[in-house]
Structure formats: C-alpha cells, structure tokens
Design a protein around this motif. Structure first.
Motif, PDB file in Angstrom:
ATOM      1  N   GLY A 135       1.492 -30.708  95.338  1.00 22.44           N
ATOM      2  CA  GLY A 135       1.215 -30.111  96.687  1.00 22.44           C
ATOM      3  C   GLY A 135       0.010 -29.737  96.870  1.00 22.44           C
ATOM      4  N   TYR A 136      -0.993 -30.416  95.672  1.00 24.59           N
ATOM      5  CA  TYR A 136      -2.581 -30.277  95.977  1.00 24.59           C
ATOM      6  C   TYR A 136      -2.906 -31.479  96.968  1.00 24.59           C
ATOM      7  CZ  TYR A 136      -2.198 -26.965  92.070  1.00 24.59           C
ATOM      8  OH  TYR A 136      -2.048 -26.128  91.178  1.00 24.59           O
ATOM      9  N   ASP A 137      -3.888 -31.029  97.632  1.00 25.20           N
ATOM     10  CA  ASP A 137      -4.243 -31.814  98.866  1.00 25.20           C
ATOM     11  C   ASP A 137      -5.584 -32.407  98.432  1.00 25.20           C
ATOM     12  OD1 ASP A 137      -5.532 -29.587  99.560  1.00 25.20           O
ATOM     13  OD2 ASP A 137      -5.387 -29.651 101.414  1.00 25.20           O
ATOM     14  N   VAL A 138      -6.212 -31.831  97.419  1.00 25.37           N
ATOM     15  CA  VAL A 138      -7.633 -32.547  96.644  1.00 25.37           C
ATOM     16  C   VAL A 138      -7.310 -32.122  95.397  1.00 25.37           C
ATOM     17  CG1 VAL A 138     -10.097 -32.138  96.621  1.00 25.37           C
ATOM     18  CG2 VAL A 138      -9.131 -32.103  98.760  1.00 25.37           C
ATOM     19  N   VAL A 139      -7.530 -33.440  94.517  1.00 23.25           N
ATOM     20  CA  VAL A 139      -7.496 -33.494  93.024  1.00 23.25           C
ATOM     21  C   VAL A 139      -8.757 -33.867  92.508  1.00 23.25           C
ATOM     22  CG1 VAL A 139      -6.292 -33.811  90.872  1.00 23.25           C
ATOM     23  CG2 VAL A 139      -5.162 -33.797  93.225  1.00 23.25           C
ATOM     24  N   VAL A 140      -9.523 -32.961  91.932  1.00 23.68           N
ATOM     25  CA  VAL A 140     -10.983 -33.367  91.571  1.00 23.68           C
ATOM     26  C   VAL A 140     -11.079 -33.657  90.089  1.00 23.68           C
ATOM     27  CG1 VAL A 140     -13.413 -32.660  91.422  1.00 23.68           C
ATOM     28  CG2 VAL A 140     -11.861 -32.238  93.399  1.00 23.68           C
ATOM     29  N   GLY A 141     -11.723 -34.529  89.533  1.00 23.48           N
ATOM     30  CA  GLY A 141     -12.092 -35.323  88.225  1.00 23.48           C
ATOM     31  C   GLY A 141     -13.203 -34.303  87.781  1.00 23.48           C
ATOM     32  N   ILE A 142     -12.868 -33.456  86.768  1.00 27.42           N
ATOM     33  CA  ILE A 142     -14.290 -32.678  86.165  1.00 27.42           C
ATOM     34  C   ILE A 142     -14.609 -33.352  85.048  1.00 27.42           C
ATOM     35  CG2 ILE A 142     -14.630 -30.475  85.204  1.00 27.42           C
ATOM     36  CD1 ILE A 142     -12.297 -29.259  86.656  1.00 27.42           C
ATOM     37  N   ARG A 143     -15.756 -33.605  84.951  1.00 27.02           N
ATOM     38  CA  ARG A 143     -16.713 -34.251  83.907  1.00 27.02           C
ATOM     39  C   ARG A 143     -16.889 -33.440  82.724  1.00 27.02           C
ATOM     40  NH1 ARG A 143     -21.092 -36.823  88.067  1.00 27.02           N
ATOM     41  NH2 ARG A 143     -19.486 -38.420  89.187  1.00 27.02           N
ATOM     42  N   ARG A 144     -16.106 -33.703  81.636  1.00 24.81           N
ATOM     43  CA  ARG A 144     -16.139 -32.823  80.553  1.00 24.81           C
ATOM     44  C   ARG A 144     -17.401 -33.198  79.531  1.00 24.81           C
ATOM     45  NH1 ARG A 144     -10.563 -32.483  78.251  1.00 24.81           N
ATOM     46  NH2 ARG A 144     -10.821 -34.744  78.171  1.00 24.81           N
ATOM     47  N   GLN A 145     -17.371 -34.568  79.194  1.00 22.14           N
ATOM     48  CA  GLN A 145     -18.484 -35.140  78.572  1.00 22.14           C
ATOM     49  C   GLN A 145     -19.029 -36.237  79.545  1.00 22.14           C
ATOM     50  OE1 GLN A 145     -17.414 -36.136  74.694  1.00 22.14           O
ATOM     51  NE2 GLN A 145     -16.972 -33.884  73.894  1.00 22.14           N
ATOM     52  N   ARG A 146     -20.393 -36.730  79.214  1.00 24.58           N
ATOM     53  CA  ARG A 146     -21.028 -37.802  79.796  1.00 24.58           C
ATOM     54  C   ARG A 146     -22.207 -38.082  79.280  1.00 24.58           C
ATOM     55  NH1 ARG A 146     -22.053 -36.198  85.822  1.00 24.58           N
ATOM     56  NH2 ARG A 146     -23.307 -37.891  85.815  1.00 24.58           N
ATOM     57  N   HIS A 170     -14.977 -22.463  96.398  1.00 22.40           N
ATOM     58  CA  HIS A 170     -14.245 -23.763  96.440  1.00 22.40           C
ATOM     59  C   HIS A 170     -14.721 -25.032  95.627  1.00 22.40           C
ATOM     60  CE1 HIS A 170     -16.985 -23.537  99.925  1.00 22.40           C
ATOM     61  NE2 HIS A 170     -16.948 -24.839  99.998  1.00 22.40           N
ATOM     62  N   LEU A 171     -15.975 -24.705  95.346  1.00 20.20           N
ATOM     63  CA  LEU A 171     -16.965 -25.902  94.691  1.00 20.20           C
ATOM     64  C   LEU A 171     -16.598 -25.869  93.125  1.00 20.20           C
ATOM     65  CD1 LEU A 171     -20.275 -25.738  96.849  1.00 20.20           C
ATOM     66  CD2 LEU A 171     -18.111 -27.440  97.090  1.00 20.20           C
ATOM     67  N   ILE A 172     -16.121 -26.856  92.728  1.00 18.26           N
ATOM     68  CA  ILE A 172     -15.916 -26.829  91.318  1.00 18.26           C
ATOM     69  C   ILE A 172     -16.823 -27.354  90.733  1.00 18.26           C
ATOM     70  CG2 ILE A 172     -13.991 -27.766  89.565  1.00 18.26           C
ATOM     71  CD1 ILE A 172     -11.895 -28.135  91.991  1.00 18.26           C
ATOM     72  N   LEU A 206     -12.733 -28.493 102.791  1.00 19.06           N
ATOM     73  CA  LEU A 206     -11.569 -28.827 103.884  1.00 19.06           C
ATOM     74  C   LEU A 206     -10.262 -28.740 103.178  1.00 19.06           C
ATOM     75  CD1 LEU A 206     -12.969 -32.011 105.597  1.00 19.06           C
ATOM     76  CD2 LEU A 206     -12.872 -29.679 106.559  1.00 19.06           C
ATOM     77  N   ALA A 207     -10.066 -28.428 101.860  1.00 18.57           N
ATOM     78  CA  ALA A 207      -8.715 -28.640 101.089  1.00 18.57           C
ATOM     79  C   ALA A 207      -7.947 -27.114 101.411  1.00 18.57           C
ATOM     80  CB  ALA A 207      -9.188 -28.845  99.647  1.00 18.57           C
ATOM     81  N   ARG A 208      -6.646 -27.241 101.329  1.00 17.18           N
ATOM     82  CA  ARG A 208      -6.150 -26.155 101.415  1.00 17.18           C
ATOM     83  C   ARG A 208      -5.672 -25.697  99.993  1.00 17.18           C
ATOM     84  NH1 ARG A 208      -3.515 -28.793 105.923  1.00 17.18           N
ATOM     85  NH2 ARG A 208      -3.944 -27.573 107.940  1.00 17.18           N
ATOM     86  N   ARG A 209      -5.237 -26.755  99.204  1.00 14.02           N
ATOM     87  CA  ARG A 209      -4.873 -26.624  97.841  1.00 14.02           C
ATOM     88  C   ARG A 209      -5.771 -27.528  96.864  1.00 14.02           C
ATOM     89  NH1 ARG A 209       0.952 -26.363  95.679  1.00 14.02           N
ATOM     90  NH2 ARG A 209      -0.199 -25.145  93.849  1.00 14.02           N
ATOM     91  N   GLN A 210      -6.486 -26.960  96.116  1.00 16.30           N
ATOM     92  CA  GLN A 210      -7.246 -27.924  95.291  1.00 16.30           C
ATOM     93  C   GLN A 210      -7.230 -27.605  93.871  1.00 16.30           C
ATOM     94  OE1 GLN A 210     -11.908 -29.283  95.696  1.00 16.30           O
ATOM     95  NE2 GLN A 210     -11.777 -27.015  95.599  1.00 16.30           N
ATOM     96  N   THR A 211      -7.279 -28.635  93.146  1.00 16.05           N
ATOM     97  CA  THR A 211      -7.303 -28.471  91.630  1.00 16.05           C
ATOM     98  C   THR A 211      -8.249 -29.526  90.903  1.00 16.05           C
ATOM     99  OG1 THR A 211      -5.688 -28.191  89.545  1.00 16.05           O
ATOM    100  CG2 THR A 211      -5.276 -30.004  91.239  1.00 16.05           C
ATOM    101  N   GLY A 212      -8.490 -29.095  89.666  1.00 14.78           N
ATOM    102  CA  GLY A 212      -9.329 -30.263  88.900  1.00 14.78           C
ATOM    103  C   GLY A 212      -8.644 -30.367  87.531  1.00 14.78           C
ATOM    104  N   ILE A 213      -8.893 -31.849  87.133  1.00 15.39           N
ATOM    105  CA  ILE A 213      -8.540 -32.230  85.654  1.00 15.39           C
ATOM    106  C   ILE A 213      -9.586 -32.789  84.920  1.00 15.39           C
ATOM    107  CG2 ILE A 213      -7.170 -33.943  84.792  1.00 15.39           C
ATOM    108  CD1 ILE A 213      -5.444 -34.178  87.089  1.00 15.39           C
TER     109      ILE A 213
END
Length: 343
Positions: A135-146, A170-172, A206-213
């Motif tokens: 049900g998430y409308d935005v799924v963001v990749g969170i950079r753990r290491q680079r 809302h900004l991850i 613009l996201a209603r439900r957002q999560t990060g991985i």
C-alpha cells in the motif's frame, strides 16, 4: 495501485496496463554518454525483472542527447525488444528533466527509476514492489554505504538533514533518486509544471504513504560519474531554493544585523568626533570601507533575489521541460507525445 485497461494504438495519455492479472511496471533509465554501460545495464535489468514473473515490465530510456554511441546501441536493443522504449532529446536538458520526462512517458501502474551505472542494484526491485503491494505509493532506496570520500559522505549527511529541517519530515535522509513511484503520484506529478523541480523532494511531498529500504551502493564500473562537484552543488542549491525561502530570510536578518552594526559604528565615530576630536580618524579610509562593504552586501542579496526572480521568469514562460527529437517503440507520433508532456 491504479490499474487500467490497455487500448490499441492511439491512446492520448500514458496509462497503467494490466494483462492477465499482471500489472505493468515501468523501469525508467536516464542516460547520457553511457555507451559502455547500456548493454550491461539492459542485461542486468532483464535478469532482475525476469525473476519477478508476477509483473510485466517496460524499460523507458531517456537519452539526454548523448554525444557518443549511446543512442545507436539503445536503438539496436529496442529493435530486438519491443518492451524497450527510447526517447532522445534534441539537446541536453539536465538530469532532473530527463527523469521527469521518463516519469511522464511511463505507462505502468508504478515506475522505478534507476541510473544506468547500476550503482543502485536492480535486485531491489522485488523489495520495492513488495512494499508497493502493501500500500505504499512511494518506496525510496536509502543509501546505507557508498564508495566515496569521508568528506563527501559528511557533506551529504549534513545536507540531507538540513533539507529535512527546511521542508519537513517527509524528506527521507540519505535517499537518492532510486525509488518506486505509484501511478497516482505520477499523475499528481504531471499536474505540476515547475521548470526547476527538485524531484526527490517533490515526489516525497506528493506521497500519501512513503517508506524507505536501506541498501549498499556499489562502485561504478564503467566510465566516470556525470555528476561533478559543480553539478552536485547546483543540485543541492536547487533543493534548497525549490523547497524553502530560507535564503531570502537569511538575507533579511543579515541585512538587519549589518544595519545595526553600521549604526553602532557610526555612533562610535560620531562620539569620537564630538568628545575626542584629536583622536578622530580622518574618515577617508573608514568611509571607503563602509561603502565597499555596503556594495558587497547588496550584491550578495541582489544575487539571491535574482535567483528567485529568474525562477519566477522561467515559470511564467511555460516552456516544455524537454524537446524530443527521436522516439523508438512508441505507438503515438512525436507531436502527440510532446503535447502529452505539456499536460
């Protein structure tokens, strides 16, 4: 998740497609001078999506007017695979507009944007789509290491948290452009015509439900990054200017502070002149310093105001975000596609 029925041939708007219960997912890949990467990128994307047989995929490449053989290689790939759709721009419009055009050309029930250098792993498609199914409308990749210097990591860390404080929770932090965006968010994005978009922040807003991985970003294998230090600085400035009036407020408060300091300094020299005239300076050097200081301060603040006025000017002109010169594997003609990009 939004589903719609595919229509033959001449549909006038991009739309999500579901056939036999399989939703269509758009993979958006902006490219610029990536001739050494595109074959490898295409193969990796096909391998990753081939494991997700509950979905159908299309691959939307936006070529930002590459000067090498990137377009020719992509054209050869598209001729062999009808799921590859290719749009080449008439000139280089910048990374943000290239990504925006990719979203507007996408037909899927959701779209995933990934860079051609594959520093963001296609293996994350599965986890992204699982969260989308939840049900998430935005799924963001969170950079753990680079793979970069400590100074650059600290600078990014500080910048993302500054931007979060300016625009909201809302900004991850540590999130890049690697993300999944639902069709509903894409349609809301299509209604916004800002010439200087900061897509990371705008999509999150613009996201209603957002999560990060979280994931580990790998090292670039071929070629060099197209984002030099100057490009990163401009992107960072765009993020601040697009989401906050902080520079204007800083200019106002610093102006007040300088005005107060100038008044105190003027009172000091006036007191010297009245009570200790023999110690009073001649005045020429002080006058010149104050004049130059005032000119410099005004120049800085006029520059800040000019940046905002320039953005307002670009906004009222309502020019198209990109001009497309070539299309491959599109059912509609070029004029129809460009009219659609303006809607």
């Amino acid at each position: 998740m939004v589903n719609a029925t595919d229509t033959a041939g001449g549909d006038s708007r991009p739309h999500s497609v579901e056939v036999s219960g399989k939703p269509l997912i758009s993979i958006i890949v902006p490219v610029f001078n990536e001739e050494d990467n595109v074959d490898r990128t295409y193969a990796a994307l096909k391998d990753a999506t081939g494991l997700l047989d509950q979905y159908r995929f299309e691959f939307v490449f936006t070529d930002n007017h590459s000067t090498d053989r990137t377009f020719e290689r992509l054209q050869r790939i598209a001729e062999a695979d009808r799921d590859v759709r290719l749009a080449r721009f008439a000139r280089n419009f910048g990374f943000q507009k290239s990504v925006l055009t990719g979203y507007r050309l996408a037909r899927g029930a959701a779209a995933i944007q990934i860079d051609a250098d594959l520093q963001d792993p296609p293996s994350m498609f599965g986890p992204f789509l699982e969260k989308w199914r939840e049900g998430y409308d935005v799924v963001v990749g969170i950079r753990r290491q680079r793979q970069e210097t400590k100074a650059m990591r600290y600078a990014r860390h500080a910048y993302y948290r500054l931007l979060q404080r300016l625009d909201g929770p809302h900004l991850i932090p540590d999130a890049g452009d690697f993300r999944l965006v639902d069709r509903t968010v894409i349609e809301r994005l299509r209604q916004i015509n800002e010439p200087h978009m900061y897509l990371r922040g705008l999509i999150s807003s613009l996201a209603r439900r957002q999560t990060g991985i979280a994931f580990d970003r790998s090292e670039r294998v071929h070629n060099e990054s197209k984002f030099r230090l100057g490009s990163l600085v401009r992107l960072a400035a765009s993020g601040v200017l697009a989401h906050s009036s902080l520079p204007l407020r800083v200019a106002f408060y610093v102006g007040i502070l300088i005005a107060c300091c100038t008044a105190i300094l003027a009172a000091y020299f006036l007191a010297l002149r009245i009570f200790w005239p023999e110690t009073s300076p001649q005045g020429f050097a002080t006058t010149q310093i104050l004049i130059l200081f005032g000119i410099g301060l005004n120049s800085i603040f006029l520059g800040i105001l000019g940046m905002y006025v320039g953005r307002i000017y670009d906004q009222v002109r309502l020019r198209p975000p990109t001009i497309i010169s070539d299309l491959v594997n599109f059912d509609r003609d070029l004029a129809s596609v460009e009219r659609d990009l303006l809607k």
